[in-house]
Write an enzyme that holds these catalytic residues in place. Structure first.
Site, PDB file in Angstrom:
ATOM      1  N   GLY A  30       1.180  -0.288  -4.791  1.00 51.88           N
ATOM      2  CA  GLY A  30      -0.057  -1.064  -4.761  1.00 51.88           C
ATOM      3  C   GLY A  30      -0.779  -0.911  -6.075  1.00 51.88           C
ATOM      4  N   CYS A  35       0.810  -1.226   0.000  1.00 58.28           N
ATOM      5  CA  CYS A  35       0.000   0.000   0.000  1.00 58.28           C
ATOM      6  C   CYS A  35       0.842   1.276   0.000  1.00 58.28           C
ATOM      7  CB  CYS A  35      -0.968   0.114   1.172  1.00 58.28           C
ATOM      8  SG  CYS A  35      -2.050  -1.317   1.289  1.00 58.28           S
ATOM      9  N   ASN A  81      -0.942   1.880   5.493  1.00 58.42           N
ATOM     10  CA  ASN A  81       0.162   1.122   4.897  1.00 58.42           C
ATOM     11  C   ASN A  81       0.897   0.411   6.025  1.00 58.42           C
ATOM     12  OD1 ASN A  81       3.432   2.023   3.603  1.00 58.42           O
ATOM     13  ND2 ASN A  81       2.295   0.154   3.256  1.00 58.42           N
ATOM     14  N   GLY A  82       1.071  -0.901   5.890  1.00 57.49           N
ATOM     15  CA  GLY A  82       1.786  -1.675   6.908  1.00 57.49           C
ATOM     16  C   GLY A  82       0.981  -2.893   7.307  1.00 57.49           C
TER      17      GLY A  82
END
Ligand code: SF4
Length: 552
Positions: free
Chosen positions: A71, A44, A146-147
């Site tokens: 992404g 992402c 994100n992550g």
């Protein structure tokens, strides 16, 4: 962003309602990406803008374009105008999801954007972001992440007890965060306070942007695993996963969002609060492969790092050759470094079809048989009769390198010496990167007596060498203790997830090797000093102008 396929039930989620616009999917399901070799994939990219008077949806669109490499399966934009938030998202590339008409319908002064890559199989509209939830008092909350979290299960159970999610559908960690955030928001306890509480309980890797339609918030986990940068426009502020996205929308880089920091942007300006003390553990793979070379991570140019790794590789693993050629595009800076350090001429020996890995059309059998030729084509006149030093960023399963060596030899190369600008990838990532499964990684399927020799034989090269971890870290300009390198060395600084089968395998394997190496589960024993309520630090009303510039 972790999730499960069973969640992929379009229309099942309450909360989007009339305020969310669902575009028709413009492609068939299933992904054609590369040919039998799964490259490591970022999961992402996030982008956020607060800029009254600007066309924030178009700024976000171009910001997402710059983050498309992070992404490629879904994209979305949420826009807030102070009254409500409208979310538009769908499966596909940014250019496939949005057109002039859809962007024109997204009007406001705040926007969040998200590009998503999912782990295998779970490509569905439901999992596209930004996520949207409404608080009990009617406050809209949109969120992009994100992550990957390591206490996903614990948070899901917490949300399930409150009736916010059904754990049987394995909701994504992003949705769980969005649900908890909205649930804990009220007039007496605004979103900012709900976020300070929630993010001090979240463990793992997270860069999160979120909004209530009035303020833009950006949060980075206390370890700063994934990058997040802050930029200034003439009329507002931008946050983005990479500095390259700031450049593309004309924002001036100000500084990184610090690990453990929450930035709040609204009509009163920009404020910064700390929700936890930081222990930096930046992802070293961002430097090696994931981030764009024109981005700057923690003050270090990604391109300079990759050139530096190539130079280290030339010192650590010299080879007799006539030409240094890169595997484009990601191997190019390291090949430049190798050539500069070794004095061996650099040449483009392979042409890449930049768009082939971006199609969702299934190839026919005839096309499939072309294999690597569909992606890379050798320049025969350049390589014929030459002893080549071929520089690539990493080896995952080895299929690409095997096909590449064969193709170069068929095209007339006298010798092929492969040099890899990262150490062997052996361990899975639980912090937001999707590698092939550990059992598929070539480094885990070799003779332990001579692993590199075995891989060299497998791919048919005349010689093979990897840069050392020390060489890679030195080139990144970071301290070893400030980095995560778990996919190379199996040391997981944030622990491993509490709900993942691979994590159990990793735990058992590490304990077998050395009982002291057992990683914590769910991240609970990982030292994160959470600032107690009342002691939460307000860092500054206006961000300190950072010493670093994009040209450093
Ligand atoms: S395991 Fe590897 S890819 Fe994942 S955060 Fe650590 S260094 Fe990055």
């Amino acid at each position: 962003m972790a999730y499960n396929d069973s969640q992929c039930d379009p229309g099942a989620r309450a909360g989007f309602g009339a305020r969310s616009t669902r575009a028709e999917s413009r492609r068939p399901s299933g992904r054609y990406d590369d040919l039998g070799e799964q490259e490591p994939r970022e999961e992402c990219g996030v982008f956020g803008v607060w800029a009254p008077g600007e066309d924030v949806s178009k700024l976000t669109y171009y910001g997402l374009y710059a983050l498309q490499h992070r992404g490629q399966e879904a994209a979305g934009i949420a826009v807030g105008n102070g009254d409500q938030i409208v979310v538009f998202k769908d499966l596909g590339l940014v250019s496939q999801v949005f057109d002039e008409q859809s962007l024109d319908s997204l009007r406001g002064h705040i926007a969040l954007g998200h590009t998503r890559y999912s782990t295998a199989g779970g490509v569905c509209w439901e999992n596209a972001q930004p996520m949207f939830r409404m608080s009990p008092d009617g406050t809209d909350v949109a969120l992009g992440h994100n992550g990957n979290l390591v206490n996903h299960r614990q948070l899901t159970l917490q949300a399930a007890r409150l009736g916010l999610v059904d754990p049987k559908t394995s909701p994504s960690d992003s949705d769980v965060m969005c649900a908890l955030l909205a649930h804990n928001t009220s007039e007496a306890h605004p979103l900012e306070e709900a976020a300070m509480k929630l993010f001090s309980q979240v463990r793992g890797a997270f860069c999160v942007t979120f909004t209530d339609g009035t303020s833009l918030y950006a949060v980075r986990d206390p370890h700063g695993v994934r990058p997040l940068s802050l930029g200034k426009l003439a009329s507002g502020w931008v946050v983005a996963s990479e500095t390259a996205a700031l450049d593309i929308v004309g924002a001036e880089f100000v500084r990184d969002v610090e690990p453990g920091e929450m930035v709040i942007i609204n009509g009163d300006g920009l404020r910064s609060r700390k929700f936890a003390e930081s222990t930096r553990k930046g992802c070293v793979f961002e430097y090696v492969y994931l981030s764009r070379p024109d981005s700057v991570l923690n003050g270090q140019s990604v391109n300079d790092t990759r050139v530096g790794i190539g130079a280290r590789l030339a010192q650590e693993a010299p080879a007799d050759g006539d030409l240094v050629i890169p595997v484009p595009e990601s191997g190019t800076p390291a090949a430049v470094g190798y050539a500069q350090e070794s004095g061996i001429p650099f040449a483009q020996g392979l042409m890449k079809n930049a768009y082939v890995g971006r199609t969702f059309i299934q190839p026919s059998q005839t096309i499939r048989q072309l294999g690597i030729r569909l992606k890379l084509n050798p320049l025969r006149r350049v390589i014929e009769g030459k002893r080549l030093i071929v520089v690539d960023d990493s080896i995952v399963r080895g299929n690409t390198q095997r096909a590449l060596v064969r193709m170069l030899k068929d095209a007339g190369a006298a010798e092929v010496h492969v040099r890899i600008a990262s150490p062997p990838v052996k361990w899975p990532c639980f912090y937001g990167i999707d590698f092939a499964s550990p059992s598929e990684l070539i480094a885990n399927n070799v003779d332990p007596e001579d692993p590199v020799g075995h891989i060299c034989e497998e791919i048919g090269a005349d010689s093979l060498a990897y840069v050392t971890t020390a060489g890679m870290v030195a080139a990144s300009g970071q301290q070893r203790e400030d980095l995560c390198a778990a996919c190379f060395d199996g040391i997981y600084p944030l622990g491993v997830p509490d709900d993942d089968a691979d994590a159990e395998v990793v735990r058992m394997r590490l304990v077998e090797e050395d009982p002291n190496k057992e990683p914590t589960k769910g991240g609970h024993d990982v030292p994160v000093h959470v600032l107690p309520a009342g002691e939460q630090e307000t860092v500054s009303a206006e961000p300190e102008r950072d010493r670093r510039t994009l040209n450093d």
